[in-house]
Design an enzyme around this catalytic site. Sequence first.
Site: not given
Ligand code: DCT
Ligand code: MG
Length: 417
Positions: A232, A234, A341
């Site tokens: 996604d 963010d 997000d």
């Molecule tokens: N986060 C966290 N604990 C979680 C979920 C999310 O601390 N249980 C934080 C850390 C990363 C950020 O939010 C964004 O989450 P994701 O989009 O799920 O992670 P990402 O590292 O951006 O992975 P991706 O590249 O797959 O989106």
């Molecule tokens: Mg992400």
Amino acid sequence: LLDIRWFTESMEAGHPITVQDRHTLQVNPKPNIDPNAMLMKSYACQRRTPLKHHNSFLTDALEILAQNAEYNDNEGRSVAFRRAASVLKALPHRVKSMEDLRSLPCLGDHSQRVIKEILEDGSSREVESTRQSEQYQAIKALTGIFGVGVRTADRWFREGLRSPDDLIHTGQQLNRAQQAGVQYYDDLQKPVTKAEADVISDIVEKAVHAVLPGAEIQLMGGFRRGKEVGHDVDFLITHPEEGKEEGLMPKITNWLEEQGLLLYQKTTRNSYLEKMDGPARAPNNMDRFERCFSIFKLQASAESCTSNSTASVQDVSTGSETERHSDQHSEASDWRAVRVDLVVSPYSQFAFATLGWTGSKLFERELRRWAGQEKHMSLSSHALYDSKQNLYLRAKTEEEIFAYLGLEFIPPSERNA
Ligand code: DCT
Ligand code: MG
């Protein structure tokens, strides 16, 4: 040479060279001090973990076991495998023998058994049978649907459902998020590229500035850590004048909706109140910012993009498609669905929100564990509370937060724990 390198590395890593060490060096020019033990700290937030490392042949395997433990509601086991994998990611070399793992932290018996088997036989039977298992594959496919968590996926699995198609055929009751998740399943399975994230950044920036000039937008998550793809995109949004950010999200989503850029959105209001939430709240890692879970309609054609990265965006839409696809979205489609997000933070919490939303998930988890266990502090994406002094520690930058925590600053690109 070895001694000098050990000395320099130890100094760089911030290890004081003790009198004992000096003595050892004097009497034994090749000290029997294990460099692993000297250099590998046990909390992931004390280490530098680059995106590209030398041991994915081991970490991929351990992460499958971690994922499977999560599917089986065994969080302790899952975290143990993730910590083990994370240590291997921080190693500056490829593991060739078990000897290389001597004195490394976080490698439990189970992880060591798996590693040993891979080093000796090229693969681990447990990992391979997990990978092939019907349950693992089904839960992976079902939780891959936006809006579906492990609990729901597990219930469906026990009812005999295996894939998004099964949900459609059996006419399962789905909530609005899950309906969108099934509808855009194929697109949302395809990784989002950095080029696509940049196009979306431009769109989000345009939307935010149209409704609140002076607001600041930052790309978070994996892309901030230097990843080339993600599941996604963010974003964190704030405004230097505290209070201006209140009620911002509905204005942003309205603007985006008017432009026809949103396929789905659900906004949750900011429910954080320092006085009410207090530091004693359960260490839940969900934060309480105003947040929008959305699915963007990303055009591949130049005229609807606000950036010049269109060419690379078009490349992506040639990815393989399955037969099931929503009728509005054929293979020849000039757009794709992308998970986005959006998070709005008050300016005074922005440094904490930035740190909390950069990840990785394990790095965040370890930061909170370090704060609690080693510093008697409580860290969230909103604040840092010092339980010994009974006060909130204010910070404007991530660097200040690391300093409060007594940690060396680790830049985002090295938080890929
Ligand atoms: N986060 C966290 N604990 C979680 C979920 C999310 O601390 N249980 C934080 C850390 C990363 C950020 O939010 C964004 O989450 P994701 O989009 O799920 O992670 P990402 O590292 O951006 O992975 P991706 O590249 O797959 O989106
Ligand atoms: Mg992400």
